[in-house]
Design a protein around this motif. Structure first.
Motif, PDB file in Angstrom:
ATOM      1  N   GLU A 247      53.640   9.039  48.173  1.00 40.08           N
ATOM      2  CA  GLU A 247      52.785   7.796  48.511  1.00 40.08           C
ATOM      3  C   GLU A 247      52.562   7.583  49.894  1.00 40.08           C
ATOM      4  O   GLU A 247      51.432   7.111  50.307  1.00 40.08           O
ATOM      5  CB  GLU A 247      53.247   6.616  47.914  1.00 40.08           C
ATOM      6  CG  GLU A 247      52.528   5.480  48.014  1.00 40.08           C
ATOM      7  CD  GLU A 247      52.553   4.339  47.178  1.00 40.08           C
ATOM      8  OE1 GLU A 247      52.971   3.153  47.607  1.00 40.08           O
ATOM      9  OE2 GLU A 247      52.470   4.096  45.787  1.00 40.08           O
ATOM     10  N   SER A 262      47.614   6.954  45.101  1.00 39.36           N
ATOM     11  CA  SER A 262      48.972   7.218  44.514  1.00 39.36           C
ATOM     12  C   SER A 262      49.178   6.251  43.146  1.00 39.36           C
ATOM     13  O   SER A 262      49.875   7.205  42.269  1.00 39.36           O
ATOM     14  CB  SER A 262      50.033   6.811  45.627  1.00 39.36           C
ATOM     15  OG  SER A 262      51.321   7.206  45.199  1.00 39.36           O
ATOM     16  N   ARG A 263      49.054   5.082  43.124  1.00 39.74           N
ATOM     17  CA  ARG A 263      49.255   4.368  42.086  1.00 39.74           C
ATOM     18  C   ARG A 263      48.623   4.474  40.805  1.00 39.74           C
ATOM     19  O   ARG A 263      49.019   4.743  39.720  1.00 39.74           O
ATOM     20  CB  ARG A 263      49.433   2.851  42.426  1.00 39.74           C
ATOM     21  CG  ARG A 263      50.584   2.634  43.552  1.00 39.74           C
ATOM     22  CD  ARG A 263      50.829   1.222  43.905  1.00 39.74           C
ATOM     23  NE  ARG A 263      51.651   1.124  44.895  1.00 39.74           N
ATOM     24  CZ  ARG A 263      52.417  -0.030  45.740  1.00 39.74           C
ATOM     25  NH1 ARG A 263      51.754  -1.221  45.247  1.00 39.74           N
ATOM     26  NH2 ARG A 263      53.097   0.121  46.360  1.00 39.74           N
TER      27      ARG A 263
END
Length: 434
Positions: A247, A262-263
């Motif tokens: 991340e 990323s999430r």
């Protein structure tokens, strides 16, 4: 049987529940079963009407039922939307009408009736609110629902409640819907697109990463054409590639967007369903320290306000069909001027162009202490800013604005300015939504 969080099936025709492994409903024999190991434990749904405008036109004119229908036309000759029969032939939203008719020459062309569509959308949202107060509209034909805790209220799992809702909408309103069910908003919206029309799709917690791994990066919420092109240039084309990256590295490359990539690539979305009334307008305004009356002084401020309103539209997945200019004179008299747009828009370029045209008619030497710009008459973002056959340069301006948005998303709103706003004094405005 009593449905449980361990998994079950529900018939989308008679609504009976059964075993997870069932291939047909034991009550009515229908093969239309919604079945999933986590069906009883997923609370977030996204409801999306199928070919909404065209479906309403077919409902109101039964002679169109088995015909390809295209909603659109107008001076620019662009497809607003079309039914699934036309889509099978290759017709798509925002396509020039001459291309659509070449693909589907027998299509029936119907002019949009936005007030009618908005009214039907309100009826559907009220049916949703009958089931849960946690309804978040995205546009006139789609919304999120959070059914957490409603099992006791309705005496059945939320999946059964949703299946019954889809049937009720079809029976009472006369249009079909597709529903996605998952554990967060991002995945629920993605699920609703998996099986259209009349779909009911589920993405469970245990399968999230594997499901996302093979999807293209463009499937991630917030990744537009400009960002997708940037990622492709960097060698990133699949969500699976993002899952393998740190991340911190993504944030170093892409700023705040890197954290989102990323999430969401891992199926992490902490946004809650925010109940709200239907947005009637989004606007921004500012009061001057010194009264202004010259076009050269007012235009930079108007441009900056237009960019603020555009950013809010893009953030809330809305497109506007009307623009309103607001002016307050030095003696506190209010002037409002409105213009209906040819096509729904989310672009600062078009909002500003309409506002500047309205402003030009008001410059008669009057001094103004306040200026504002607002948008109203919302439509789905999918209908926004189609190809403009009258203005060939529009495509370049649209692409340039997307590039500006990508840069601002990475480096901040003030990282880059247009020629209109460069050197202009900052405004004291706040975006407003009412």
């Amino acid at each position: 049987m009593a449905a449980s969080a361990a998994g079950f099936s529900v018939c989308r025709d008679c609504h009976a529940t059964g075993r997870l492994e069932a291939r047909r409903c034991t009550a009515c024999g229908s093969p239309r079963l919604a079945a999933h190991p986590e069906l009883g434990s997923l609370p977030i749904a996204h409801l999306d009407c199928d070919a909404f405008y065209a479906s309403i036109e077919k409902r109101d004119d039964p002679s169109l039922r088995d015909k390809p229908v295209i909603v659109g036309g107008g001076t620019r000759g662009v497809v607003t939307t079309c039914c699934y029969i036309a889509r099978i032939r290759g017709v798509r939203s925002a396509m020039p009408m001459f291309k659509a008719l070449k693909l589907c020459p027998e299509a029936v062309i119907v002019k949009p009736r936005m007030e009618k569509y908005a009214g039907v959308g309100r009826e559907i949202r009220q049916m949703m609110r009958d089931l849960t107060p946690l309804v978040e509209p995205l546009s006139i034909d789609e919304a999120f629902m959070d059914l957490s805790g409603t099992e006791l209220l309705h005496g059945e799992p939320s999946a059964v409640t949703l299946v019954k809702l889809a049937a009720r909408i079809e029976a009472e309103i006369g249009v079909s819907v597709s529903i996605g069910l998952s554990h967060n908003k991002f995945l629920a919206k993605m699920a609703s697109d998996l099986e259209k029309p009349r779909g009911f799709s589920v993405i469970g917690r245990s399968e999230t990463r594997d499901f996302l791994r093979v999807r293209p990066i463009g499937a991630i919420w917030g990744v537009g054409e400009a960002m997708a092109a940037k990622l492709t240039a960097d060698g990133l084309t699949s969500i699976g590639q993002l899952q393998e990256m740190d991340e911190g590295e993504l944030m170093r490359r892409y700023g705040a967007m890197g954290m989102r990539l990323s999430r969401l690539s891992r199926g992490i979305d902490t946004r809650t369903v925010e109940p709200r009334g239907e947005a009637k307008s989004i606007s921004a305004e500012t009061t001057f320290d010194t009264d202004l009356y010259r076009m050269d002084d007012l235009v930079p401020v108007l441009r900056r306000l237009s960019e603020k309103v555009s950013a809010r539209l893009k953030a809330t997945d809305l497109a506007a069909t009307g623009v309103t200019l607001k002016l307050k004179t030095a003696d506190f008299k209010l002037r409002t001027r409105q213009r209906k747009l040819q096509d729904p828009t989310r672009l600062a370029d078009r909002i500003f162009s309409a506002g500047r045209s309205l402003l030009g008619h008001e410059l008669d030497g009057t001094r103004f202490r306040l200026i504002g710009i607002g948008c109203s008459g919302f439509a789905p973002e999918s209908l926004a800013d189609p190809e403009d056959l009258v203005d060939p340069a529009f495509a370049k301006r649209k692409k340039a604005e997307a590039a500006l948005d990508a840069l601002r998303g990475r480096f901040g709103q003030k990282a880059i300015e247009t020629g209109y706003t460069y050197g202009a004094p900052p405004t004291r405005s706040e975006p407003r939504r009412s």
